[in-house]
Design a protein around this motif. Structure first.
Motif, PDB file in Angstrom:
ATOM      1  N   ASP A 120      27.527  -9.196 -45.237  1.00  0.00           N
ATOM      2  CA  ASP A 120      27.530  -9.991 -46.471  1.00  0.00           C
ATOM      3  C   ASP A 120      28.696 -10.982 -46.473  1.00  0.00           C
ATOM      4  O   ASP A 120      28.560 -12.118 -46.961  1.00  0.00           O
ATOM      5  N   PHE A 121      29.825 -10.559 -45.911  1.00  0.00           N
ATOM      6  CA  PHE A 121      30.980 -11.453 -45.828  1.00  0.00           C
ATOM      7  C   PHE A 121      30.685 -12.631 -44.902  1.00  0.00           C
ATOM      8  O   PHE A 121      31.027 -13.785 -45.204  1.00  0.00           O
ATOM      9  N   PHE A 122      30.021 -12.353 -43.776  1.00  0.00           N
ATOM     10  CA  PHE A 122      29.616 -13.446 -42.890  1.00  0.00           C
ATOM     11  C   PHE A 122      28.679 -14.410 -43.607  1.00  0.00           C
ATOM     12  O   PHE A 122      28.758 -15.629 -43.401  1.00  0.00           O
TER      13      PHE A 122
ATOM     14  N   LEU B 121      39.895  -5.633 -44.413  1.00  0.00           N
ATOM     15  CA  LEU B 121      39.604  -6.540 -43.319  1.00  0.00           C
ATOM     16  C   LEU B 121      40.824  -7.412 -43.003  1.00  0.00           C
ATOM     17  O   LEU B 121      41.363  -8.076 -43.888  1.00  0.00           O
ATOM     18  N   LEU B 122      41.233  -7.414 -41.755  1.00  0.00           N
ATOM     19  CA  LEU B 122      42.356  -8.237 -41.313  1.00  0.00           C
ATOM     20  C   LEU B 122      41.887  -9.603 -40.836  1.00  0.00           C
ATOM     21  O   LEU B 122      42.496 -10.627 -41.133  1.00  0.00           O
ATOM     22  N   GLU B 123      40.816  -9.594 -40.051  1.00  0.00           N
ATOM     23  CA  GLU B 123      40.279 -10.850 -39.552  1.00  0.00           C
ATOM     24  C   GLU B 123      38.858 -10.643 -39.068  1.00  0.00           C
ATOM     25  O   GLU B 123      38.420  -9.509 -38.836  1.00  0.00           O
ATOM     26  N   ILE B 124      38.146 -11.746 -38.953  1.00  0.00           N
ATOM     27  CA  ILE B 124      36.764 -11.760 -38.468  1.00  0.00           C
ATOM     28  C   ILE B 124      36.732 -12.481 -37.125  1.00  0.00           C
ATOM     29  O   ILE B 124      37.358 -13.516 -36.954  1.00  0.00           O
ATOM     30  N   ASN B 125      36.016 -11.904 -36.185  1.00  0.00           N
ATOM     31  CA  ASN B 125      35.820 -12.553 -34.892  1.00  0.00           C
ATOM     32  C   ASN B 125      34.327 -12.807 -34.741  1.00  0.00           C
ATOM     33  O   ASN B 125      33.523 -11.870 -34.773  1.00  0.00           O
TER      34      ASN B 125
ATOM     35  N   SER C 235      39.489 -16.412 -49.794  1.00  0.00           N
ATOM     36  CA  SER C 235      40.493 -15.701 -50.583  1.00  0.00           C
ATOM     37  C   SER C 235      41.018 -16.564 -51.719  1.00  0.00           C
ATOM     38  O   SER C 235      41.255 -16.078 -52.837  1.00  0.00           O
ATOM     39  N   GLU C 236      41.169 -17.867 -51.444  1.00  0.00           N
ATOM     40  CA  GLU C 236      41.762 -18.751 -52.443  1.00  0.00           C
ATOM     41  C   GLU C 236      40.732 -19.316 -53.415  1.00  0.00           C
ATOM     42  O   GLU C 236      40.982 -19.395 -54.622  1.00  0.00           O
TER      43      GLU C 236
ATOM     44  N   VAL D 134      34.734  -9.804 -51.787  1.00  0.00           N
ATOM     45  CA  VAL D 134      35.957 -10.362 -51.213  1.00  0.00           C
ATOM     46  C   VAL D 134      37.166  -9.530 -51.641  1.00  0.00           C
ATOM     47  O   VAL D 134      38.041  -9.200 -50.817  1.00  0.00           O
ATOM     48  N   ASP D 135      37.215  -9.152 -52.918  1.00  0.00           N
ATOM     49  CA  ASP D 135      38.348  -8.359 -53.400  1.00  0.00           C
ATOM     50  C   ASP D 135      38.390  -6.985 -52.732  1.00  0.00           C
ATOM     51  O   ASP D 135      39.469  -6.440 -52.485  1.00  0.00           O
ATOM     52  N   ARG D 136      37.225  -6.431 -52.448  1.00  0.00           N
ATOM     53  CA  ARG D 136      37.155  -5.108 -51.822  1.00  0.00           C
ATOM     54  C   ARG D 136      37.610  -5.140 -50.373  1.00  0.00           C
ATOM     55  O   ARG D 136      38.265  -4.213 -49.887  1.00  0.00           O
TER      56      ARG D 136
END
Length: 406
Positions: free
Chosen positions: A57-59, A113-117, A266-267, A280-282
């Motif tokens: 869902d984030f992607f 989540l730290l980062e997406i690759n 995030s912003e 996103v907050d989760r």
């Protein structure tokens, strides 16, 4: 809270020697045997699928950014996330197939989540083979059966995506095939076990004929891409002429693997609906473009911030403020001013326990995902005392393990 299977494993000392008994395939052994965490990792399968669903869902949110924020202009999108024009010109605007890895910390019962690759240029897919070998270790079988343990293999999911009846090559460039020779040999070995003979090569070895790319004379149906957009610029004509060979994943994946895209989401929460904001907050810690944060705040909050190069990989360009002095931090901020960097809130992961080692361990859970959902895990771990960058290629103190689900 400790997973109940993890606790059962830790409580049974007869199980603690399993990693030393593994009958690893030769190339997997050469790549990893000297850097194994002295334990497997465990996770409830429904949690693995649930987090993977959140990542997918984030992607989807990332894929929607050009439309939501830039009126569909990929030129403006590329400029906003710091991709040079010459690279954006060859990346196109096609939506890539879903293939990625989310690097995540476990914080209690939650995952951050730290980062997406995004794309196929990801390390660690052969750690699914490590999970398989752990799962099949004879002395471990009673525990496997008791807890109904299983594993997922990212290499298997990759082959399903590209097709097992096609001629496949893994393509690198810039000497990376030699630099990461053990890893690529392990990838190739894993594919062979699954019935697919994969070629290895670099872009400078590739030619084009009748619309197909050829590697040392062999026509390619699929080129699985490990080279970067930066490296591809010099081969733009070759890749365009060889359009009958599928490039998996396409260069457009690079838009969505930039850490700058996380800063955008995030912003700019105003472009999201309530469910999207909750997602996103989760998942996502506070993340911003470094250039947009006042210098006095960066200075004051050093111990709670980490600075990252937007397009870095293997731990390159990562600077944890809490491991730097005020002077070092100030010099860093001066050095990277105006460059594509993001700043992110520090995430404090729950420590892991390794039998026979009194030190708390720091683990990055690498969720592989495809269009079909959860595709396996890359487990990388090391003692907290060994730094803050948990990267097999970027930190020689980082070790690896396999994940079994229940």
């Amino acid at each position: 809270m400790t997973d109940h299977v993890t606790q059962a494993y830790l409580d049974d000392e007869s199980l603690h020697g399993v990693m030393g008994r593994l009958d690893l395939p030769p190339h997997l052994r050469a790549a990893y045997a000297h850097r194994l965490v002295d334990r497997p990792f465990f996770l409830e399968e429904h949690t693995a699928h649930s987090i993977a669903a959140d990542v997918l869902d984030f992607f989807e949110l990332l894929f929607s950014l050009p439309r939501r924020m830039f009126d569909g202009s990929f030129t403006r999108f590329a400029e906003a996330i710091g991709i040079p024009p010459e690279e954006a010109a060859i990346m196109g605007s096609d939506r890539p197939p879903m293939h990625g890895r989310a690097d995540i910390y476990r914080v209690g019962d939650e995952f951050r989540l730290l980062e997406i690759n995004a794309g196929t240029q990801l390390g660690g897919p052969d750690l699914g083979e490590l999970a398989r070998v752990i799962h099949e270790e004879p002395g471990f079988q009673p525990f496997v059966r008791e807890h109904e343990l299983a594993y997922f293999n990212p290499i298997e999911k990759l082959l399903d995506a590209v097709g097992r009846d096609r001629q496949v090559a893994f393509l690198e460039e810039g000497g990376m095939l030699t630099r990461f020779a053990k890893g690529f040999a392990s990838f190739q070995e894993s594919c062979a076990r699954l019935g697919v003979d994969v070629l290895l090569g670099e872009l400078h070895e590739v030619t084009e004929r009748n619309g197909f790319l050829h590697l040392r004379g062999t026509k390619l149906d699929v080129a699985v891409r490990y080279f970067s957009a930066t490296q591809a610029v010099g081969y733009a004509d070759l890749l365009a002429k060889g359009h009958k060979t599928e490039l998996y994943t396409p260069l457009s994946s690079y838009y969505y693997g930039s850490k700058s895209t996380i800063a955008l989401l995030s912003e700019h929460r105003e472009v999201l609906d309530d469910d999207e904001r909750a997602l996103v907050d989760r998942l996502v810690p506070w993340t911003r473009y470094l250039r947009d944060v006042p210098r006095d705040r960066l200075r004051a909050d050093r111990e709670e911030l980490i600075v990252k190069a937007a397009g870095g990989f293997a731990g390159a360009g990562v600077h944890p403020g809490w491991l730097m002095t005020d002077k070092e931090w100030a010099e860093l901020l001066d050095d990277v001013a105006g460059q594509p960097f993001v700043v992110q809130e520090r995430v404090r992961p729950t420590p892991d326990v390794v039998p026979g080692d009194d030190r708390p361990w720091l683990t990055t859970w690498g969720w592989f995902v495809t269009d079909q959902g959860f595709a396996g895990m890359s487990i990388r771990s090391m003692p907290f005392a060994d730094g803050a960058v948990v990267s097999y290629a970027g930190n020689p103190l980082t070790k690896v393990s396999g994940l079994l689900v229940h």
